[in-house]
Design a protein around this motif. Sequence first.
Motif, short mmCIF file in Angstrom:
data_model
loop_
_atom_site.label_atom_id
_atom_site.label_comp_id
_atom_site.label_asym_id
_atom_site.label_seq_id
_atom_site.Cartn_x
_atom_site.Cartn_y
_atom_site.Cartn_z
N GLN A 123 41.78 43.51 30.28
CA GLN A 123 42.53 42.50 31.00
C GLN A 123 43.25 43.11 32.21
O GLN A 123 43.34 42.46 33.28
CB GLN A 123 43.55 41.85 30.06
N ALA A 124 43.73 44.33 32.08
CA ALA A 124 44.38 44.99 33.21
C ALA A 124 43.38 45.23 34.34
O ALA A 124 43.70 45.03 35.53
CB ALA A 124 45.01 46.30 32.75
N GLN A 125 42.16 45.65 34.00
CA GLN A 125 41.13 45.84 35.02
C GLN A 125 40.78 44.52 35.71
O GLN A 125 40.57 44.47 36.93
CB GLN A 125 39.89 46.47 34.40
N LEU A 126 40.73 43.45 34.91
CA LEU A 126 40.41 42.16 35.49
C LEU A 126 41.50 41.69 36.44
O LEU A 126 41.23 41.12 37.51
CB LEU A 126 40.20 41.13 34.38
N ARG A 127 42.76 41.96 36.10
CA ARG A 127 43.86 41.57 36.98
C ARG A 127 43.79 42.34 38.30
O ARG A 127 44.07 41.80 39.37
CB ARG A 127 45.21 41.82 36.28
N GLU A 128 43.41 43.61 38.22
CA GLU A 128 43.27 44.39 39.44
C GLU A 128 42.17 43.80 40.33
O GLU A 128 42.30 43.75 41.56
CB GLU A 128 42.92 45.85 39.08
N VAL A 129 41.08 43.35 39.70
CA VAL A 129 39.99 42.76 40.48
C VAL A 129 40.44 41.47 41.14
O VAL A 129 40.14 41.19 42.31
CB VAL A 129 38.77 42.52 39.56
N LYS A 130 41.19 40.66 40.41
CA LYS A 130 41.64 39.37 40.96
C LYS A 130 42.59 39.54 42.13
O LYS A 130 42.64 38.71 43.04
CB LYS A 130 42.31 38.54 39.85
N THR A 131 43.36 40.62 42.10
CA THR A 131 44.31 40.84 43.21
C THR A 131 43.65 41.53 44.39
O THR A 131 44.33 41.84 45.38
CB THR A 131 45.49 41.69 42.72
N GLY A 132 42.35 41.82 44.32
CA GLY A 132 41.62 42.39 45.44
C GLY A 132 41.56 43.89 45.45
O GLY A 132 41.06 44.48 46.39
N ARG A 133 42.04 44.59 44.39
CA ARG A 133 41.99 46.03 44.35
C ARG A 133 40.73 46.47 43.64
O ARG A 133 40.33 45.89 42.63
CB ARG A 133 43.23 46.59 43.63
N ARG A 134 40.14 47.53 44.12
CA ARG A 134 38.94 48.08 43.49
C ARG A 134 39.33 48.76 42.18
O ARG A 134 40.40 49.35 42.05
CB ARG A 134 38.29 49.11 44.43
N ALA A 135 38.43 48.69 41.22
CA ALA A 135 38.68 49.38 39.96
C ALA A 135 38.62 50.88 40.18
O ALA A 135 37.76 51.39 40.90
CB ALA A 135 37.63 48.96 38.92
N THR A 136 39.56 51.59 39.60
CA THR A 136 39.61 53.04 39.77
C THR A 136 38.69 53.77 38.82
O THR A 136 38.42 54.95 38.99
CB THR A 136 41.05 53.53 39.53
N THR A 137 38.20 53.10 37.80
CA THR A 137 37.32 53.74 36.83
C THR A 137 35.94 53.91 37.45
O THR A 137 35.38 52.96 37.98
CB THR A 137 37.20 52.89 35.56
N LEU B 113 31.72 48.00 31.77
CA LEU B 113 32.41 49.10 31.10
C LEU B 113 33.02 48.65 29.77
O LEU B 113 33.01 49.37 28.79
CB LEU B 113 33.51 49.66 32.01
N THR B 114 33.55 47.44 29.75
CA THR B 114 34.14 46.91 28.50
C THR B 114 33.07 46.76 27.43
O THR B 114 33.27 47.11 26.27
CB THR B 114 34.81 45.56 28.77
#
Length: 280
Positions: free
Chosen positions: A204-218, A276-277
């Motif tokens: 869910q944290a990764q999904l929130r990052e995606v929604k806010t326009g930030r690239r996933a760091t993983t 990844l999930t």
Amino acid sequence: MFTDMKEALEAEALELTPVSTGQAAAASTVIARRARDKDDLAELLDALELPCGEDDLVRLLPHLPTTDTPTTGAPMPDKAFTAVAASMLNNGDTPEHVRSTLGLSESELAEAVQHAGLPAAPDTDDDATTPEEAVPAPNDPASADGIEALLTWAENHSAASIRNRAARVRSDLSELTERHATDAAQREAEERVAKAKAELESAQAQLREVKTGRRATTPLSPTAAPASVSTGRRSKEELAAIRTWARANGYQVADRGTPAKAVLDAYDAARSAANLTLAG
């Protein structure tokens, strides 16, 4: 003795007053002082319709006269308290409980144990104990084998009270075993739920990052690469799917054409996080 028949009939018609509890106890004590042994006492109490249960007999045993050669029943020890202790032991009470309740000495307790026909207590001399002897033996009541042997002995005992106590202990052990297995299964399930919850929170944290326009760091795995990386072009179906995803996640896109690069990057990152999930 009535000499007149009329007086006898009048006496027979008199209403008898019920015997009180105190009177019955006093009468039982008087009878106990004249009884020869426990069996004789039980027969006398029963004949006079006085309480003659096991608890009543135990209470009255100290009042029995001591005799060297009893005529009936089990032989009586020299001390009445020893007889009470032996009766308590036969009823299933532990030696330590009997000793503390009656205030017996070690020698008196040993005499009561011998009179009750129970195994003598082992010598507890600390100076004679070696490390090898400190290891529980199979017949040690504190060991698992000792407990099972003790229960088997109690289940086959001649006294019904000891057999009943063994049945209760057996039932309690079975209930404790089931409870232990249930608690272990519950702890295992709780650990699995906690692990799944942590994985869900991470996704869910990764999904929130995606929604806010930030690239996933993983770092992305090779199997999670977006279609644009492998092919360089996106099909009409994929573009339609991207527009649908973008509208669902708050992006504004046109009905036709290729969405903006920021939308494409966000879509690719969301796919990577989902892959990844699933891989985890």
